[in-house]
Design a protein around this motif. Sequence first.
Motif, PDB file in Angstrom:
ATOM      1  N   LYS A  84       0.801  -1.217   0.000  1.00 17.59           N
ATOM      2  CA  LYS A  84       0.000   0.000   0.000  1.00 17.59           C
ATOM      3  C   LYS A  84       0.838   1.274   0.000  1.00 17.59           C
ATOM      4  O   LYS A  84       0.327   2.348  -0.307  1.00 17.59           O
ATOM      5  CB  LYS A  84      -0.939  -0.017   1.202  1.00 17.59           C
ATOM      6  N   HIS A  85       2.090   1.181   0.371  1.00 19.07           N
ATOM      7  CA  HIS A  85       2.933   2.377   0.375  1.00 19.07           C
ATOM      8  C   HIS A  85       3.113   2.926  -1.040  1.00 19.07           C
ATOM      9  O   HIS A  85       3.504   4.073  -1.214  1.00 19.07           O
ATOM     10  CB  HIS A  85       4.307   2.063   0.989  1.00 19.07           C
ATOM     11  N   ASN A  86       2.827   2.115  -2.043  1.00 15.99           N
ATOM     12  CA  ASN A  86       2.995   2.550  -3.432  1.00 15.99           C
ATOM     13  C   ASN A  86       1.673   2.962  -4.085  1.00 15.99           C
ATOM     14  O   ASN A  86       1.626   3.224  -5.276  1.00 15.99           O
ATOM     15  CB  ASN A  86       3.614   1.422  -4.265  1.00 15.99           C
ATOM     16  N   ARG A  88       0.038   5.591  -4.013  1.00 15.50           N
ATOM     17  CA  ARG A  88       0.048   6.938  -4.572  1.00 15.50           C
ATOM     18  C   ARG A  88       0.443   6.918  -6.053  1.00 15.50           C
ATOM     19  O   ARG A  88      -0.108   7.669  -6.865  1.00 15.50           O
ATOM     20  CB  ARG A  88       1.020   7.820  -3.782  1.00 15.50           C
ATOM     21  N   SER A  89       1.380   6.056  -6.426  1.00 18.89           N
ATOM     22  CA  SER A  89       1.857   5.996  -7.812  1.00 18.89           C
ATOM     23  C   SER A  89       0.743   5.594  -8.775  1.00 18.89           C
ATOM     24  O   SER A  89       0.610   6.174  -9.858  1.00 18.89           O
ATOM     25  CB  SER A  89       3.024   5.004  -7.928  1.00 18.89           C
ATOM     26  N   LYS A  91      -2.476   5.841  -8.199  1.00 18.74           N
ATOM     27  CA  LYS A  91      -3.491   6.905  -8.209  1.00 18.74           C
ATOM     28  C   LYS A  91      -3.099   7.989  -9.205  1.00 18.74           C
ATOM     29  O   LYS A  91      -3.934   8.507  -9.955  1.00 18.74           O
ATOM     30  CB  LYS A  91      -3.651   7.500  -6.810  1.00 18.74           C
ATOM     31  N   GLU A  92      -1.810   8.340  -9.206  1.00 19.69           N
ATOM     32  CA  GLU A  92      -1.316   9.349 -10.155  1.00 19.69           C
ATOM     33  C   GLU A  92      -1.448   8.859 -11.590  1.00 19.69           C
ATOM     34  O   GLU A  92      -1.709   9.646 -12.508  1.00 19.69           O
ATOM     35  CB  GLU A  92       0.136   9.694  -9.828  1.00 19.69           C
TER      36      GLU A  92
END
Length: 388
Positions: A84-86, A88-89, A91-92
Amino acid sequence: MKEMKTAIIQQSNRLSNEKDTLERLERNALIQVVRGLQEKYPIIKDGEGVSLHAYDTANIKDEIITVSEDRLLECLGSRNQNGKHNLRSVKEALQALRKKSCDIPPELRKDDWITVGWINYAKFNADTKEFSVQVSAEIIPFLLNQNAKFTRFDAYYIFDLENKYSQRFYIKCCQFKKQGFFTMTEEEIRERFCVYKTVKGTDIRLNPLYKNASQFRKNVLDKAKKELKEKFDKGMCDCYFDYVATECARGDQHPTKWFFAIGYKGHKADLTQADRQTKKIETVKEQNIFSNNDFAQDSEKIALSEREQTAIKNDLGIQILTQCMRNWFANDVNFQGKVARELTKMSVEKVEEVLEHAQRISRDHSGEDRIRILRHMLNQDVLKIKKK
Protein backbone atom coordinates in the motif's frame (compact mmCIF):
# COMPACT_ATOMS: atom_id res chain seq x y z
CA MET A 1 8.16 -22.51 -7.04
CA LYS A 2 5.36 -19.94 -6.83
CA GLU A 3 2.96 -20.21 -9.75
CA MET A 4 2.92 -17.08 -11.87
CA LYS A 5 -0.35 -15.26 -12.35
CA THR A 6 -1.73 -14.83 -15.83
CA ALA A 7 -4.33 -12.53 -17.36
CA ILE A 8 -4.84 -12.59 -21.13
CA ILE A 9 -5.92 -9.31 -22.71
CA GLN A 10 -7.25 -9.04 -26.27
CA GLN A 11 -6.60 -5.69 -27.91
CA SER A 12 -7.67 -4.54 -31.36
CA ASN A 13 -4.80 -4.72 -33.86
CA ARG A 14 -5.73 -1.27 -35.10
CA LEU A 15 -5.44 0.15 -31.58
CA SER A 16 -2.21 -1.79 -30.97
CA ASN A 17 -0.64 -0.09 -33.97
CA GLU A 18 -1.66 3.48 -33.15
CA LYS A 19 0.42 6.02 -31.28
CA ASP A 20 -0.18 6.96 -27.67
CA THR A 21 1.65 8.99 -25.05
CA LEU A 22 1.13 6.62 -22.13
CA GLU A 23 3.90 6.11 -19.62
CA ARG A 24 4.64 2.69 -18.09
CA LEU A 25 2.29 2.85 -15.06
CA GLU A 26 -0.43 4.60 -17.04
CA ARG A 27 -0.46 1.75 -19.56
CA ASN A 28 -0.53 -0.82 -16.76
CA ALA A 29 -3.43 0.91 -14.99
CA LEU A 30 -5.36 1.08 -18.26
CA ILE A 31 -4.75 -2.63 -18.85
CA GLN A 32 -6.30 -3.42 -15.45
CA VAL A 33 -9.34 -1.31 -16.35
CA VAL A 34 -9.62 -3.08 -19.73
CA ARG A 35 -9.19 -6.41 -17.94
CA GLY A 36 -12.19 -5.58 -15.73
CA LEU A 37 -14.20 -4.52 -18.78
CA GLN A 38 -13.35 -7.72 -20.64
CA GLU A 39 -14.26 -9.80 -17.58
CA LYS A 40 -17.64 -8.06 -17.41
CA TYR A 41 -18.19 -8.84 -21.09
CA PRO A 42 -16.24 -12.07 -21.62
CA ILE A 43 -14.95 -13.39 -24.91
CA ILE A 44 -17.27 -15.81 -26.70
CA LYS A 45 -17.05 -17.70 -29.99
CA ASP A 46 -19.39 -17.20 -32.88
CA GLY A 47 -20.54 -20.00 -35.20
CA GLU A 48 -17.29 -19.83 -37.18
CA GLY A 49 -15.06 -19.85 -34.11
CA VAL A 50 -14.25 -16.13 -34.26
CA SER A 51 -13.62 -14.52 -30.86
CA LEU A 52 -15.99 -11.69 -29.94
CA HIS A 53 -17.01 -10.01 -26.70
CA ALA A 54 -20.50 -10.48 -25.26
CA TYR A 55 -21.48 -6.84 -25.60
CA ASP A 56 -24.71 -5.46 -27.03
CA THR A 57 -23.50 -3.24 -29.88
CA ALA A 58 -26.98 -1.68 -30.17
CA ASN A 59 -26.88 -0.40 -26.60
CA ILE A 60 -23.35 0.85 -25.95
CA LYS A 61 -23.17 3.08 -22.87
CA ASP A 62 -20.63 4.43 -20.41
CA GLU A 63 -19.50 1.66 -18.07
CA ILE A 64 -18.26 1.78 -14.46
CA ILE A 65 -15.60 -0.85 -13.74
CA THR A 66 -14.66 -1.80 -10.18
CA VAL A 67 -10.95 -2.47 -9.63
CA SER A 68 -9.67 -3.63 -6.25
CA GLU A 69 -6.77 -1.90 -4.57
CA ASP A 70 -4.74 -5.12 -4.68
CA ARG A 71 -5.32 -5.55 -8.41
CA LEU A 72 -4.34 -1.97 -9.14
CA LEU A 73 -1.14 -2.40 -7.11
CA GLU A 74 -0.24 -5.29 -9.42
CA CYS A 75 0.47 -2.59 -12.01
CA LEU A 76 3.73 -1.91 -10.18
CA GLY A 77 5.07 -5.34 -11.12
CA SER A 78 8.28 -6.17 -9.28
CA ARG A 79 8.25 -2.68 -7.74
CA ASN A 80 5.29 -3.68 -5.58
CA GLN A 81 7.42 -4.69 -2.61
CA ASN A 82 5.80 -2.50 0.03
CA GLY A 83 2.19 -2.91 -0.98
CA LYS A 84 0.00 0.00 0.00
CA HIS A 85 2.93 2.38 0.38
CA ASN A 86 2.99 2.55 -3.43
CA LEU A 87 -0.72 3.30 -3.86
CA ARG A 88 0.05 6.94 -4.57
CA SER A 89 1.86 6.00 -7.81
CA VAL A 90 -1.11 4.15 -9.28
CA LYS A 91 -3.49 6.90 -8.21
CA GLU A 92 -1.32 9.35 -10.15
CA ALA A 93 -1.45 6.99 -13.14
CA LEU A 94 -5.26 7.08 -13.06
CA GLN A 95 -5.17 10.87 -12.83
CA ALA A 96 -2.97 10.96 -15.94
CA LEU A 97 -5.32 8.61 -17.82
CA ARG A 98 -8.23 10.95 -17.10
CA LYS A 99 -6.30 13.92 -18.49
CA LYS A 100 -4.85 12.22 -21.57
CA SER A 101 -6.91 11.77 -24.72
CA CYS A 102 -7.14 9.03 -27.30
CA ASP A 103 -7.82 10.00 -30.92
CA ILE A 104 -9.76 7.10 -32.40
CA PRO A 105 -7.91 6.06 -35.60
CA PRO A 106 -9.68 6.75 -38.94
CA GLU A 107 -10.12 3.06 -39.71
CA LEU A 108 -12.06 2.53 -36.45
CA ARG A 109 -14.27 5.56 -36.00
CA LYS A 110 -17.79 5.98 -37.32
CA ASP A 111 -17.76 9.77 -37.18
CA ASP A 112 -15.45 12.18 -38.92
CA TRP A 113 -13.39 12.76 -35.78
CA ILE A 114 -13.44 11.44 -32.22
CA THR A 115 -11.15 12.35 -29.36
CA VAL A 116 -11.93 10.82 -25.98
CA GLY A 117 -10.28 10.44 -22.58
CA TRP A 118 -8.89 7.02 -21.77
CA ILE A 119 -11.13 7.10 -18.68
CA ASN A 120 -13.85 9.55 -17.59
CA TYR A 121 -13.13 9.45 -13.87
CA ALA A 122 -11.71 7.30 -11.07
CA LYS A 123 -13.01 7.23 -7.48
CA PHE A 124 -11.46 5.43 -4.51
CA ASN A 125 -13.64 4.03 -1.70
CA ALA A 126 -11.46 3.89 1.43
CA ASP A 127 -13.92 1.56 3.20
CA THR A 128 -14.09 -1.15 0.50
CA LYS A 129 -10.55 -0.54 -0.82
CA GLU A 130 -11.91 -0.40 -4.36
CA PHE A 131 -11.63 1.98 -7.29
CA SER A 132 -14.63 2.81 -9.46
CA VAL A 133 -13.49 3.77 -12.97
CA GLN A 134 -15.86 5.04 -15.64
CA VAL A 135 -15.06 4.30 -19.31
CA SER A 136 -16.70 6.22 -22.15
CA ALA A 137 -19.06 4.52 -24.60
CA GLU A 138 -16.98 6.06 -27.41
CA ILE A 139 -13.88 3.96 -26.64
CA ILE A 140 -15.47 0.75 -25.30
CA PRO A 141 -15.93 -0.97 -28.72
CA PHE A 142 -12.21 -0.72 -29.38
CA LEU A 143 -11.17 -1.83 -25.90
CA LEU A 144 -13.49 -4.83 -26.29
CA ASN A 145 -12.08 -5.73 -29.71
CA GLN A 146 -15.38 -6.05 -31.54
CA ASN A 147 -13.75 -6.24 -34.97
CA ALA A 148 -12.36 -9.72 -34.08
CA LYS A 149 -8.84 -8.87 -35.31
CA PHE A 150 -6.79 -8.68 -32.19
CA THR A 151 -3.51 -9.06 -30.35
CA ARG A 152 -3.40 -11.35 -27.30
CA PHE A 153 -0.90 -10.62 -24.54
CA ASP A 154 -0.42 -11.42 -20.86
CA ALA A 155 -0.99 -8.42 -18.60
CA TYR A 156 1.40 -9.69 -15.91
CA TYR A 157 4.31 -9.79 -18.36
CA ILE A 158 3.55 -6.17 -19.25
CA PHE A 159 3.47 -5.13 -15.58
CA ASP A 160 6.99 -6.42 -14.93
CA LEU A 161 8.56 -4.53 -17.83
CA GLU A 162 10.39 -1.41 -16.62
CA ASN A 163 10.68 0.39 -19.96
CA LYS A 164 7.68 1.82 -21.85
CA TYR A 165 9.30 0.98 -25.20
CA SER A 166 9.76 -2.62 -24.02
CA GLN A 167 6.00 -2.70 -23.43
CA ARG A 168 5.22 -1.51 -26.94
CA PHE A 169 7.70 -3.94 -28.53
CA TYR A 170 6.28 -6.79 -26.43
CA ILE A 171 2.75 -6.09 -27.73
CA LYS A 172 4.16 -5.87 -31.27
CA CYS A 173 5.89 -9.25 -30.83
CA CYS A 174 2.64 -10.78 -29.59
CA GLN A 175 0.79 -9.40 -32.61
CA PHE A 176 3.19 -11.01 -35.10
CA LYS A 177 4.27 -14.04 -33.04
CA LYS A 178 2.86 -16.63 -35.45
CA GLN A 179 4.37 -14.87 -38.43
CA GLY A 180 7.75 -14.79 -36.66
CA PHE A 181 8.83 -11.28 -37.64
CA PHE A 182 7.79 -7.72 -38.38
CA THR A 183 9.47 -4.66 -39.89
CA MET A 184 9.37 -1.01 -38.82
CA THR A 185 11.03 2.18 -39.98
CA GLU A 186 12.52 4.73 -37.61
CA GLU A 187 9.69 7.09 -38.53
CA GLU A 188 7.06 4.47 -37.63
CA ILE A 189 8.72 3.70 -34.30
CA ARG A 190 9.02 7.38 -33.40
CA GLU A 191 5.41 8.08 -34.42
CA ARG A 192 3.71 5.06 -32.85
CA PHE A 193 5.84 4.80 -29.71
CA CYS A 194 6.00 8.61 -29.30
CA VAL A 195 9.80 8.93 -29.15
CA TYR A 196 9.56 12.71 -28.84
CA LYS A 197 9.97 15.40 -26.21
CA THR A 198 6.77 17.04 -25.07
CA VAL A 199 7.09 20.79 -25.52
CA LYS A 200 3.88 22.71 -24.89
CA GLY A 201 2.57 24.57 -27.90
CA THR A 202 4.78 22.84 -30.47
CA ASP A 203 4.43 19.85 -32.77
CA ILE A 204 6.09 16.99 -30.88
CA ARG A 205 7.58 15.72 -34.15
CA LEU A 206 9.77 18.81 -34.17
CA ASN A 207 11.36 17.69 -30.89
CA PRO A 208 12.61 14.10 -31.39
CA LEU A 209 14.36 12.24 -28.60
CA TYR A 210 17.71 10.59 -29.41
CA LYS A 211 18.38 12.38 -32.72
CA ASN A 212 21.69 10.55 -33.15
CA ALA A 213 21.26 7.11 -34.78
CA SER A 214 23.39 5.33 -32.18
CA GLN A 215 21.48 7.01 -29.34
CA PHE A 216 18.18 5.95 -30.86
CA ARG A 217 19.31 2.33 -31.13
CA LYS A 218 20.81 2.32 -27.63
CA ASN A 219 17.89 3.94 -25.78
CA VAL A 220 14.93 2.58 -27.73
CA LEU A 221 15.82 -0.63 -29.57
CA ASP A 222 18.64 -2.08 -27.47
CA LYS A 223 17.06 -1.37 -24.08
CA ALA A 224 13.82 -3.06 -25.14
CA LYS A 225 15.70 -5.99 -26.70
CA LYS A 226 17.84 -6.50 -23.57
CA GLU A 227 14.95 -6.31 -21.12
CA LEU A 228 12.65 -8.65 -23.05
CA LYS A 229 15.42 -11.24 -23.51
CA GLU A 230 16.38 -11.13 -19.83
CA LYS A 231 12.74 -11.54 -18.77
CA PHE A 232 12.26 -14.37 -21.29
CA ASP A 233 15.34 -16.22 -19.99
CA LYS A 234 13.96 -15.96 -16.43
CA GLY A 235 10.53 -17.23 -17.49
CA MET A 236 8.97 -13.84 -16.82
CA CYS A 237 8.00 -13.15 -20.45
CA ASP A 238 6.76 -15.36 -23.29
CA CYS A 239 8.58 -13.76 -26.23
CA TYR A 240 11.49 -11.50 -27.18
CA PHE A 241 13.10 -10.09 -30.31
CA ASP A 242 16.39 -9.63 -32.10
CA TYR A 243 16.82 -7.12 -34.90
CA VAL A 244 18.95 -6.10 -37.85
CA ALA A 245 18.98 -3.00 -40.07
CA THR A 246 17.62 -3.57 -43.59
CA GLU A 247 17.62 -0.05 -45.02
CA CYS A 248 20.04 2.80 -44.44
CA ALA A 249 20.37 6.43 -45.40
CA ARG A 250 23.88 7.79 -45.88
CA GLY A 251 25.53 4.39 -46.21
CA ASP A 252 25.70 2.30 -43.03
CA GLN A 253 25.79 5.29 -40.71
CA HIS A 254 22.06 5.86 -40.31
CA PRO A 255 19.73 2.81 -40.46
CA THR A 256 16.16 3.82 -41.29
CA LYS A 257 14.38 0.46 -41.27
CA TRP A 258 14.75 -2.69 -39.17
CA PHE A 259 13.73 -6.32 -39.38
CA PHE A 260 12.57 -7.70 -36.00
CA ALA A 261 12.76 -11.48 -35.55
CA ILE A 262 10.52 -12.84 -32.78
CA GLY A 263 11.62 -15.61 -30.44
CA TYR A 264 9.42 -17.68 -28.13
CA LYS A 265 9.43 -21.10 -26.47
CA GLY A 266 10.70 -23.66 -28.94
CA HIS A 267 11.46 -21.04 -31.58
CA LYS A 268 14.65 -18.97 -31.57
CA ALA A 269 14.55 -15.47 -33.09
CA ASP A 270 15.67 -16.08 -36.69
CA LEU A 271 17.46 -13.17 -38.34
CA THR A 272 18.31 -15.27 -41.41
CA GLN A 273 14.83 -14.48 -42.74
CA ALA A 274 15.66 -10.78 -42.99
CA ASP A 275 17.04 -10.69 -46.54
CA ARG A 276 14.32 -12.93 -47.94
CA GLN A 277 11.36 -11.35 -46.18
CA THR A 278 12.31 -7.71 -46.72
CA LYS A 279 12.14 -8.44 -50.44
CA LYS A 280 8.60 -9.69 -49.95
CA ILE A 281 7.25 -6.87 -47.79
CA GLU A 282 8.52 -3.63 -49.31
CA THR A 283 8.47 -0.32 -47.51
CA VAL A 284 5.28 1.42 -48.58
CA LYS A 285 6.36 4.43 -50.68
CA GLU A 286 4.47 6.69 -53.07
CA GLN A 287 6.84 5.84 -55.93
CA ASN A 288 6.93 2.09 -55.31
CA ILE A 289 3.75 1.19 -53.53
CA PHE A 290 3.42 -2.55 -54.04
CA SER A 291 5.65 -5.57 -54.43
CA ASN A 292 4.59 -8.63 -56.41
CA ASN A 293 5.62 -10.71 -53.40
CA ASP A 294 3.80 -8.69 -50.72
CA PHE A 295 1.83 -11.70 -49.56
CA ALA A 296 4.21 -14.55 -50.30
CA GLN A 297 4.42 -17.09 -47.47
CA ASP A 298 7.37 -19.26 -46.54
CA SER A 299 5.59 -22.51 -45.71
CA GLU A 300 8.71 -24.08 -44.28
CA LYS A 301 9.29 -21.27 -41.81
CA ILE A 302 5.67 -20.30 -41.04
CA ALA A 303 3.57 -23.35 -40.25
CA LEU A 304 0.12 -21.75 -40.01
CA SER A 305 -3.36 -23.06 -40.65
CA GLU A 306 -5.12 -21.92 -43.79
CA ARG A 307 -7.45 -19.78 -41.67
CA GLU A 308 -4.52 -18.13 -39.85
CA GLN A 309 -2.68 -17.46 -43.11
CA THR A 310 -5.83 -15.88 -44.54
CA ALA A 311 -6.25 -13.63 -41.49
CA ILE A 312 -2.61 -12.49 -41.62
CA LYS A 313 -2.84 -11.89 -45.35
CA ASN A 314 -6.03 -9.87 -45.00
CA ASP A 315 -4.66 -7.80 -42.11
CA LEU A 316 -1.51 -7.07 -44.08
CA GLY A 317 -3.51 -6.07 -47.14
CA ILE A 318 -5.65 -3.62 -45.18
CA GLN A 319 -2.57 -2.27 -43.39
CA ILE A 320 -0.75 -1.65 -46.68
CA LEU A 321 -3.73 0.12 -48.22
CA THR A 322 -4.20 2.22 -45.08
CA GLN A 323 -0.55 3.28 -45.11
CA CYS A 324 -0.71 4.02 -48.83
CA MET A 325 -3.77 6.22 -48.39
CA ARG A 326 -1.84 8.34 -45.90
CA ASN A 327 0.48 9.17 -48.82
CA TRP A 328 -2.16 9.38 -51.54
CA PHE A 329 -4.74 11.44 -49.64
CA ALA A 330 -2.66 13.12 -46.94
CA ASN A 331 -5.05 16.09 -46.72
CA ASP A 332 -8.26 14.06 -46.65
CA VAL A 333 -8.29 12.10 -43.39
CA ASN A 334 -12.08 11.71 -43.58
CA PHE A 335 -11.84 9.85 -46.91
CA GLN A 336 -9.01 7.66 -45.54
CA GLY A 337 -11.17 6.71 -42.56
CA LYS A 338 -14.25 5.88 -44.63
CA VAL A 339 -12.30 3.62 -46.99
CA ALA A 340 -10.33 1.89 -44.21
CA ARG A 341 -13.51 1.26 -42.23
CA GLU A 342 -15.23 -0.34 -45.21
CA LEU A 343 -12.17 -2.50 -45.98
CA THR A 344 -12.45 -4.14 -42.56
CA LYS A 345 -15.99 -5.26 -43.48
CA MET A 346 -14.99 -6.79 -46.81
CA SER A 347 -14.09 -10.40 -47.54
CA VAL A 348 -10.50 -11.49 -48.12
CA GLU A 349 -11.23 -11.90 -51.83
CA LYS A 350 -12.63 -8.37 -52.13
CA VAL A 351 -9.66 -6.84 -50.31
CA GLU A 352 -7.36 -8.74 -52.71
CA GLU A 353 -9.26 -7.34 -55.69
CA VAL A 354 -8.90 -3.79 -54.39
CA LEU A 355 -5.16 -4.32 -53.85
CA GLU A 356 -4.66 -5.74 -57.32
CA HIS A 357 -6.63 -2.90 -58.88
CA ALA A 358 -4.58 -0.33 -56.93
CA GLN A 359 -1.40 -2.10 -57.99
CA ARG A 360 -2.33 -1.85 -61.68
CA ILE A 361 -3.19 1.83 -61.33
CA SER A 362 0.08 2.49 -59.50
CA ARG A 363 2.05 0.74 -62.23
CA ASP A 364 0.28 2.35 -65.20
CA HIS A 365 -0.12 5.96 -63.97
CA SER A 366 1.84 8.58 -62.08
CA GLY A 367 1.46 11.95 -60.37
CA GLU A 368 -1.96 13.60 -60.11
CA ASP A 369 -3.50 11.17 -62.60
CA ARG A 370 -2.64 8.26 -60.32
CA ILE A 371 -4.23 9.95 -57.28
CA ARG A 372 -7.38 10.91 -59.21
CA ILE A 373 -7.85 7.40 -60.64
CA LEU A 374 -7.15 5.75 -57.28
CA ARG A 375 -9.79 7.93 -55.59
CA HIS A 376 -12.31 7.06 -58.30
CA MET A 377 -11.54 3.35 -57.95
CA LEU A 378 -11.87 3.40 -54.15
CA ASN A 379 -15.15 5.31 -54.40
CA GLN A 380 -16.56 2.67 -56.75
CA ASP A 381 -15.01 -0.55 -55.44
CA VAL A 382 -15.03 0.15 -51.70
CA LEU A 383 -17.47 2.96 -50.89
CA LYS A 384 -19.87 1.87 -53.66
CA ILE A 385 -20.30 5.45 -54.87
CA LYS A 386 -21.18 5.43 -58.56
CA LYS A 387 -20.25 8.34 -60.78
CA LYS A 388 -23.31 10.32 -61.78
